[in-house]
Every structure is written in C-alpha cells, then in structure tokens.
Design a protein around this motif. Structure first.
Motif: not given
Lengths: 268, 110
Positions: A63, A66, B18, B20
């Motif tokens: 996170a 990004e 991965s 979110e």
C-alpha cells in the motif's frame, strides 16, 4: 546499582531464579527449544499470529508503494507544491513567449495577405492601364470597310458601347484602348480615315473586347448602334463570341508628368 | 521456529495474494503492524527468559494492535492524528529497541 556488588548479586540471583534474567546458557537453551520443530499449542498460535503479521506487513508495504499524495508528510507536500508551482510558472512563461511568437507570425501572415492584395491591385491596374496582355471570354469583331464608311463617331460609339457593356480590356486593330485613348481623323487621299491614338485604322481590322460575351455582343447590336450604322455605311461586320479571346496589344507604363495624387488627410 | 515459519509463510502469502488494504483500515494498519512487531519482540524476549505464555502473547499482540488503532483514531478525531501516530511509533520503537537489547544481552551476555 553498579556501585553495589553485593545487593546486585543477590537481586540477580533472585531474578534469575524467577526466570526474568537468564544466563546466556539458559537463554541459548531456551532458544534451541524454541527453534526445535516441536508442535506445542503455544507455538502454533504464535505462528498463526506471526503469519497474520506477515500478511499485514506485506500489505502495508504494498500500500505504501502505491500510496499517492495522501500518505506524504506535510513538508514533502510543501516541497512538492513548490516544485509544481515553479513548473507552472515556467510553463506560463513559455505560454507567454509562444503566444508572442504566434502574434508575430500572424503579423507576418498579415504582411503576406497585404502583399497578395497589393499584387492583385497591381494586376488590375496593369489591365486597366493596358500594360499587360489580357485573355478571357469576350468578343471579336471583324470589320471590313473597303469604302472607308466608318466615321470617328461610329468608332467612339463602339468603344462607348463596349465599355458600357462591361468590357474590361479593348483592342482596336493593334491599339489597346485605355483611359487616355483618343479617336481622331487623319486627312488623306480617301477623304479621311479614322485614327486611334494617332494610328490610322486600315481595314479590315479587328475589335477585341474581354468581358461577358453576350452583353458585349448585345451592346454592339442595339438598333441604330455600331453594327447598324456600319452596315448602313456599306461595311461588312462579323461578331464572334469566344470563351477565350486574346488582347495582346500593350502600352508602355504612362509617364505622368503633371498629375500627382493628393495626400490623404487623416481628418477627412 | 514455528512462529518464524509462520511469519515467512505470511509474507509469502501476502506477496502471492497481494491483498488490497481497505480504505478505512489504511490509517491504522502501519501502526498496528508496528505494535504487533513490538509484541513479537517482547514475546521473543519472554521466551528467552522462560516466561513465554501463548495466552499472554495473543492478548498482548491483540491489545497492542487495538490500543494503537484507538490512539490513531482518537488522534484523527482530535486533529492531531499525525502527531499521535508519531508518538505511538516512537514509543513502540523504543520498546522494540529495548526488547532487542534484552534479547542480545540474554543470548550474548553483552
């Protein structure tokens, strides 16, 4: 504590017995015990929790990779803003310069347009002054007048009618008819022959006019006009309308000695 | 050893899947991770001292995470979220350092 060895030793003994402060041997033994693959329930729970920690760690790192502006600190945002503002200033400067360039180039285009307009005006003046040969639709009138019946008035009539009918260039015989053209009479053996700008018109000759062919022909053919009067005087006249007639007689550029243009007055 | 394997497996799982991070969790996750790391180092130290207890470990790691999240939440509500987060990170970092120092002392005697 460092300055008091006896109480410290006693305290250490107590703490070590309680397991709080192990000796290196104890600690290594316990480390080996941990690292041995023994499926104690506590180890499994710890493993599950550390696995969750691993996932969270990776997710957070991802996170962060990004992350956009929202993750940046205030000082970083200020630096970024400064950077962007400077860039905006540079670009606005560039816009101003480019707009100035564009205005300059448009001005040059205006010069080109003005030159084009001047060239066209020069062309029309050349046609009106008779300094350039002209081609275009028009009529060609062949006059055969062996008896010399054509008078000065008849030729003037013809030129007048052609001009009235919108002729843009007229040639009679080998003489270009312009604003300063004059028709005269030369006294000669045959009683008198018509001259145009001092040149005697020897029949048969041709009158060529550039303009709208039908209108030009109609102008000559009106009753009592040029054709009627010439035929009445015993001449043969033939009118040919053409899409492409050639007025090839030219005049030198007039050398004006007296006339000068009045300077334009801004107030008027 | 098994917790270490669990950590590696978790990292691998995170790399493969991965996941979110949901938006509502984004402010809390970094602090929660630091708090969990603190609990892990504390657990390692406790294991070396022979007082490791899985129940204590679970409770400590959960309470660390929850309290860290609460502090960040409160900080955000009060408009001092950034400062409070920094404070939490400093405290947890200090604890991690002291735990690592204790582990080092236990293992190396220095």
């Amino acid at each position: 504590m460092p300055g008091t060895p006896r109480p410290r030793g006693a305290l250490e003994r107590i703490r070590r017995r309680a397991g709080h402060d192990p000796t290196p041997e104890q600690a290594r033994r316990r480390l080996r015990a941990i690292t041995s693959l023994r499926l104690a329930p506590g180890q499994v729970v710890a493993a599950v929790i550390t696995a969750l920690l691993g996932v969270a760690l990776v997710a957070q790192v991802r996170a962060q990779d990004e992350a956009g502006l929202s993750q940046l600190r205030e000082s970083e945002l200020v630096a970024l803003l400064d950077d962007v503002s400077g860039r905006v200033d540079d670009l606005q400067q560039e816009v101003l310069e480019l707009e100035a360039d564009r205005r300059r180039l448009e001005g040059q285009q205006g010069d080109v347009a003005a030159a084009e307009a001047a060239r066209e005006r020069l062309q029309s003046y050349a046609i009106l002054a008779g300094t350039a040969p002209v081609t275009g639709p028009g009529i060609s009138v062949i006059v055969d007048d062996p008896d010399g019946g054509m008078t000065q008035t008849m030729l003037l009539d013809a030129i007048q009618e052609l001009r009235d009918a919108g002729a843009e260039a007229i040639q009679v015989g080998s003489v270009r008819v312009v604003a300063s053209s004059h028709v005269g009479v030369a006294e000669g053996a045959g009683g008198g022959s018509v001259t145009l700008d001092g040149a005697v018109l020897v029949p048969p000759f041709r009158i060529v006019a550039v303009g709208e062919p039908d209108t030009l022909a109609g102008g000559l053919a009106i009753p009592g006009g040029f054709l009627d009067s010439l035929r009445g005087a015993g001449a043969t006249v033939q009118v040919v309308e053409g899409d492409e007639v050639l007025v090839d007689a030219v005049r030198p550029t007039p050398d004006l000695r007296w006339a000068e243009p009045v300077p334009a007055t801004p107030s008027s | 050893m098994i917790p270490l394997i669990g950590l590696v497996l978790g990292v691998l799982l995170g790399l493969v899947v991965s996941p979110e991070v949901p938006v509502w969790l984004q402010p809390y996750l970094p602090i929660a991770v630091i708090a969990a790391l603190d609990a892990v180092f504390g657990a390692t130290r406790a294991a070396l001292e022979g007082i490791f207890n899985d129940r204590v470990f679970v409770i400590s790691i959960l309470s660390n995470v929850v309290v860290a999240g609460l502090i960040v939440f409160l900080g955000n509500q009060l408009g001092v979220g950034a400062q409070l987060s920094t404070g939490v990170v400093v405290v947890l970092g200090l604890r991690i350092f002291s735990n690592v120092a204790a582990i080092r002392r236990h293992l190396l005697g220095a």
